[in-house]
Design an enzyme around this catalytic site. Structure first.
Site, PDB file in Angstrom:
ATOM      1  N   SER A 190       0.823  -1.214   0.000  1.00  0.00           N
ATOM      2  CA  SER A 190       0.000   0.000   0.000  1.00  0.00           C
ATOM      3  C   SER A 190       0.851   1.255   0.000  1.00  0.00           C
ATOM      4  O   SER A 190       0.337   2.346  -0.260  1.00  0.00           O
ATOM      5  CB  SER A 190      -0.864   0.033   1.261  1.00  0.00           C
ATOM      6  OG  SER A 190      -1.679  -1.092   1.332  1.00  0.00           O
ATOM      7  N   HIS A 193      -1.104  -2.769  -7.271  1.00  0.00           N
ATOM      8  CA  HIS A 193      -1.854  -2.402  -6.070  1.00  0.00           C
ATOM      9  C   HIS A 193      -3.346  -2.555  -6.328  1.00  0.00           C
ATOM     10  O   HIS A 193      -3.954  -1.736  -7.006  1.00  0.00           O
ATOM     11  CB  HIS A 193      -1.487  -0.966  -5.660  1.00  0.00           C
ATOM     12  CG  HIS A 193      -2.130  -0.520  -4.388  1.00  0.00           C
ATOM     13  ND1 HIS A 193      -2.526   0.770  -4.154  1.00  0.00           N
ATOM     14  CD2 HIS A 193      -2.467  -1.212  -3.279  1.00  0.00           C
ATOM     15  CE1 HIS A 193      -3.072   0.844  -2.948  1.00  0.00           C
ATOM     16  NE2 HIS A 193      -3.047  -0.344  -2.400  1.00  0.00           N
ATOM     17  N   GLU A 201      -3.683   0.014  -9.349  1.00  0.00           N
ATOM     18  CA  GLU A 201      -2.624   1.019  -9.506  1.00  0.00           C
ATOM     19  C   GLU A 201      -1.359   0.245  -9.883  1.00  0.00           C
ATOM     20  O   GLU A 201      -0.920  -0.620  -9.122  1.00  0.00           O
ATOM     21  CB  GLU A 201      -2.371   1.716  -8.151  1.00  0.00           C
ATOM     22  CG  GLU A 201      -2.694   3.180  -8.073  1.00  0.00           C
ATOM     23  CD  GLU A 201      -2.338   3.788  -6.699  1.00  0.00           C
ATOM     24  OE1 GLU A 201      -2.134   3.077  -5.700  1.00  0.00           O
ATOM     25  OE2 GLU A 201      -2.269   5.022  -6.642  1.00  0.00           O
ATOM     26  N   ASN A 216      -3.259   5.913  -1.613  1.00  0.00           N
ATOM     27  CA  ASN A 216      -3.132   5.961  -0.150  1.00  0.00           C
ATOM     28  C   ASN A 216      -2.498   7.246   0.366  1.00  0.00           C
ATOM     29  O   ASN A 216      -2.640   7.579   1.539  1.00  0.00           O
ATOM     30  CB  ASN A 216      -2.383   4.727   0.352  1.00  0.00           C
ATOM     31  CG  ASN A 216      -3.290   3.513   0.289  1.00  0.00           C
ATOM     32  OD1 ASN A 216      -4.501   3.631   0.473  1.00  0.00           O
ATOM     33  ND2 ASN A 216      -2.723   2.359  -0.014  1.00  0.00           N
TER      34      ASN A 216
END
Ligand code: NAD
Length: 276
Positions: free
Chosen positions: A113, A134, A146, A184
């Site tokens: 993350s 991701h 991602e 994130n």
């Protein structure tokens, strides 16, 4: 392909890839976690049948694409996706072990993350065949992946991963290697601020979440989302943002630390900001 880590994310990734007709092996360092991960996939597949979204024949086909395995299965993997704890030391140790077992040409991806893909790539010994893939939680539902390009990720690796993400019918967005990437870096400070807001007694958890749902059109409130992600994972991500940017605006809320210290990790333990 091989998925390492059969928790929330690894089990979702293995399910999705198996559903796409790709032969998938799932492994975990802990046999109980592996069993729970496989059971979670089986019950999600059963739900698809029960709700009429898939036929029993579809599920039978998916099942033949999924098996449980061990590190030895890295020898046959053209792609390995890592989804273990959000800490750099165990990830580094795992990629070194994978490098000793997998063919030189296979691509390694991390579902991290927030941790630097360039750093993980270097320690894996194959920085050109290393990248971030991701996925988002719940993996079978959310469309985005991602794709995180490390400083040394090659064009060939990027092209192969774009092809893979399209094959599993997700939407890829390529981003650079920076703490928290795009998602994130934006999401976790918002969740952390919601926890500070609760800690400061501004409003109860239900009210904080309702404000963000009704006022901002968020499909779920930030505290319920933190419970879904796992409060331990949220804390690990905030720690990485804090240390890698060296900026106190990313300091984790003390209440988040207390919840993790007390073992209240959200949905996976039945108790977080809400009860499950
Ligand atoms: N939870 C989320 O919403 C979310 C979303 C996107 C990305 N991620 C990332 O995905 C990764 C996994 O998160 P999660 O929520 O699935 O965690 P989790 O705690 O649910 O599962 C982690 C699993 O990894 C296993 N494991 C730990 N060390 C291992 C090792 N050395 N070898 C093999 N297995 C090992 C554990 O037994 C456990 O089953 C983390 O990097 C996290 O940041 C999580």
């Amino acid at each position: 392909m091989l998925v390492v880590g059969a928790g929330t994310m690894g089990s979702g990734i293995a399910q999705l890839v198996a559903q796409s007709g790709i032969s998938t092996t799932l492994m975990d360092a802990d046999s109980g976690s592996l069993e729970r991960g496989l059971e979670a996939i089986a019950s999600r597949w059963q739900r698809l049948v029960d709700t009429g979204r898939r036929s029993p024949e579809d599920i039978a086909k998916f099942r033949t694409n999924l098996s449980s395995g061990t590190m030895a299965d890295a020898a046959d993997a053209d792609l390995v996706i890592e989804a273990i704890v959000e800490k750099i030391e165990p990830k580094t140790a795992l990629f070194q072990e994978l490098a000793a077992n997998a063919p030189a040409k296979s691509i390694f991806a991390s579902n991290t993350s927030s941790i630097s893909i360039s750093t993980l790539g270097r320690t894996s010994g194959r920085p050109d065949r290393f990248l971030g893939l991701h996925f988002f939680n719940p993996v079978p539902v959310l469309p985005l992946v991602e794709i995180v390009r490390g400083l040394e990720t090659s064009e060939g690796t990027l092209a192969a991963s774009l092809k893979f993400v399209e094959a599993i019918e997700k939407t890829p967005i390529v981003v650079g290697d920076s703490p928290g990437f795009v998602a994130n870096r934006i999401l976790l400070p918002m969740i952390n601020e919601a926890i500070f807001t609760l800690q400061d007694g501004v409003a109860p958890a239900t009210s904080i979440d309702e404000v963000m749902k009704l006022g901002m059109s968020h499909p779920m409130g930030p505290l319920a989302l933190a419970d879904l992600i796992g409060l331990d994972i949220c804390l690990d991500i905030m720690e990485t943002l804090h240390s890698d940017f060296g900026d106190d605006k990313y300091r984790p809320a003390p209440l988040l630390r207390r919840m993790v210290g007390a073992g209240k990790l959200g949905r996976k333990t039945g108790q977080g900001f809400f009860e499950y």
